[in-house]
Design a protein around this motif. Sequence first.
Motif, PDB file in Angstrom:
ATOM      1  N   ALA A 138      -8.281  -3.042  -2.127  1.00  0.00           N
ATOM      2  CA  ALA A 138      -8.034  -1.657  -2.520  1.00  0.00           C
ATOM      3  C   ALA A 138      -9.184  -0.753  -2.099  1.00  0.00           C
ATOM      4  O   ALA A 138      -8.974   0.374  -1.614  1.00  0.00           O
ATOM      5  CB  ALA A 138      -7.808  -1.578  -4.028  1.00  0.00           C
TER       6      ALA A 138
ATOM      7  N   GLU B  57      -6.262   2.975  -5.234  1.00  0.00           N
ATOM      8  CA  GLU B  57      -6.448   2.427  -6.576  1.00  0.00           C
ATOM      9  C   GLU B  57      -5.378   1.381  -6.836  1.00  0.00           C
ATOM     10  O   GLU B  57      -4.245   1.522  -6.389  1.00  0.00           O
ATOM     11  CB  GLU B  57      -6.357   3.532  -7.636  1.00  0.00           C
ATOM     12  CG  GLU B  57      -7.476   4.557  -7.561  1.00  0.00           C
ATOM     13  CD  GLU B  57      -7.395   5.572  -8.681  1.00  0.00           C
ATOM     14  OE1 GLU B  57      -6.478   5.436  -9.533  1.00  0.00           O
ATOM     15  OE2 GLU B  57      -8.220   6.500  -8.694  1.00  0.00           O
ATOM     16  N   ILE B  58      -5.752   0.349  -7.570  1.00  0.00           N
ATOM     17  CA  ILE B  58      -4.778  -0.712  -7.877  1.00  0.00           C
ATOM     18  C   ILE B  58      -3.868  -0.262  -9.016  1.00  0.00           C
ATOM     19  O   ILE B  58      -4.321   0.257 -10.024  1.00  0.00           O
ATOM     20  CB  ILE B  58      -5.496  -2.020  -8.257  1.00  0.00           C
ATOM     21  CG1 ILE B  58      -6.237  -2.587  -7.047  1.00  0.00           C
ATOM     22  CG2 ILE B  58      -4.479  -3.057  -8.762  1.00  0.00           C
ATOM     23  CD1 ILE B  58      -6.976  -3.873  -7.339  1.00  0.00           C
TER      24      ILE B  58
ATOM     25  N   LEU C  55      -2.570   0.847  -4.365  1.00  0.00           N
ATOM     26  CA  LEU C  55      -2.191  -0.481  -3.906  1.00  0.00           C
ATOM     27  C   LEU C  55      -1.339  -1.072  -5.010  1.00  0.00           C
ATOM     28  O   LEU C  55      -1.840  -1.408  -6.087  1.00  0.00           O
ATOM     29  CB  LEU C  55      -3.427  -1.348  -3.647  1.00  0.00           C
ATOM     30  CG  LEU C  55      -3.143  -2.801  -3.257  1.00  0.00           C
ATOM     31  CD1 LEU C  55      -2.408  -2.890  -1.920  1.00  0.00           C
ATOM     32  CD2 LEU C  55      -4.440  -3.605  -3.196  1.00  0.00           C
TER      33      LEU C  55
ATOM     34  N   ALA D  33       0.853  -1.189   0.000  1.00  0.00           N
ATOM     35  CA  ALA D  33       0.000   0.000   0.000  1.00  0.00           C
ATOM     36  C   ALA D  33       0.891   1.241   0.000  1.00  0.00           C
ATOM     37  O   ALA D  33       1.618   1.493   0.957  1.00  0.00           O
ATOM     38  CB  ALA D  33      -0.916   0.008   1.219  1.00  0.00           C
TER      39      ALA D  33
END
Length: 371
Positions: free
Chosen positions: A356, A362-363, A329, A322
């Motif tokens: 997430a 946000e990924i 993420l 993170a």
Amino acid sequence: MVVELTKAQARRIAVRAQALEADRPADVVDTVRRLTFVKVDPVSAIAPSADVVLWSRLGERYDPAELTRALEVERTLFELDLMVRPMDDLRLFRPSMRDWPRHDRTRGWIEANSSFRSDLLLRLTAHGPLPATELPDTSVVAWSSTGWTNDKNVQTMLECLMMRGDVAVAGRRDGARLWDLAERVYPEALEQDHLDQADAYRLRNERRLASLGILREGRGSSTPNEPIDTRGIGEPARVDGLPGAWRVDGAALARVDEPLRPRTALLSPLDRLVFDRRRLAELFDVEYVLEMYKPRDQRRWGYWAMPVLHGDRLVGKVDATADRAEGVLRVDAIHEDEPFTPEVVEAVFAELDSLAGWLGLEIRGRGVGLA
């Protein structure tokens, strides 16, 4: 009579005991009661490990503020020895508190610092709860250790007083423990509920066996400082293909042939389903090592690689971090322990989306594919 179990049955027992079926626990307190404890750890590659453990059971509806409220306001949970525990279990620790410590060195150090101990208790009486940094070190004899606790006299004395039941963790401020008199933290009704040492020891072990479902017979460890003695509790069992004796929780046997309601879960590396590496290898046929202490070029899976549970199988690991400064993420790799089916791929990415979303990030890195 010795119960004969297949590995699949043993795995179902273990997964179900750890509240990792599709039917999720009701709330934070219910989860901790079922697990018996959740370890507090400062490492926060994704989030604090205790929060990740609770998220993996409760999903996105888990709010860390609920854990704080249960610990600091409602007092339905308490922290002892860096473990969050249900307050109902305090009575199981009171007998050992009355007899603590057993080691002559620790007892001698406490006795040599009786005035120091009194100073801390008086300061907490007048001004508690307080962090250790706001308490004076008036020790006569310093605590000596080859580890990081060397000369950490205030912290060591507070932890000794906690284990004796004189002080307790009243809460946390910026991650640091706040200390107060135990009588202000623990409910008075529980203080009056006394068990003898033998009964408390047996009940603690029964609770821990129930929370893991199945364990080797003998005295082992489910997490640091929490040995489990399974001798004479539960039911004797053998697991097909594995030598030696096991003990299984009696209540779990009633559902041993009931199909698991499977789901996919990303687990903290400190999760109790995976913490006992020998049990993990025997029941799940999986190798796992926490690699955060290894040099980067010697890591196979990543700094804080999260084991992936799918049904009753551990099928891979997710190397993710993170990055709150960037608001992402970061998923660096997804490792397969066995070939992922399209169903598993979809389920893993759904869990990453959930993680997430829970973190408010946000990924990034979803295009890395499968390693």
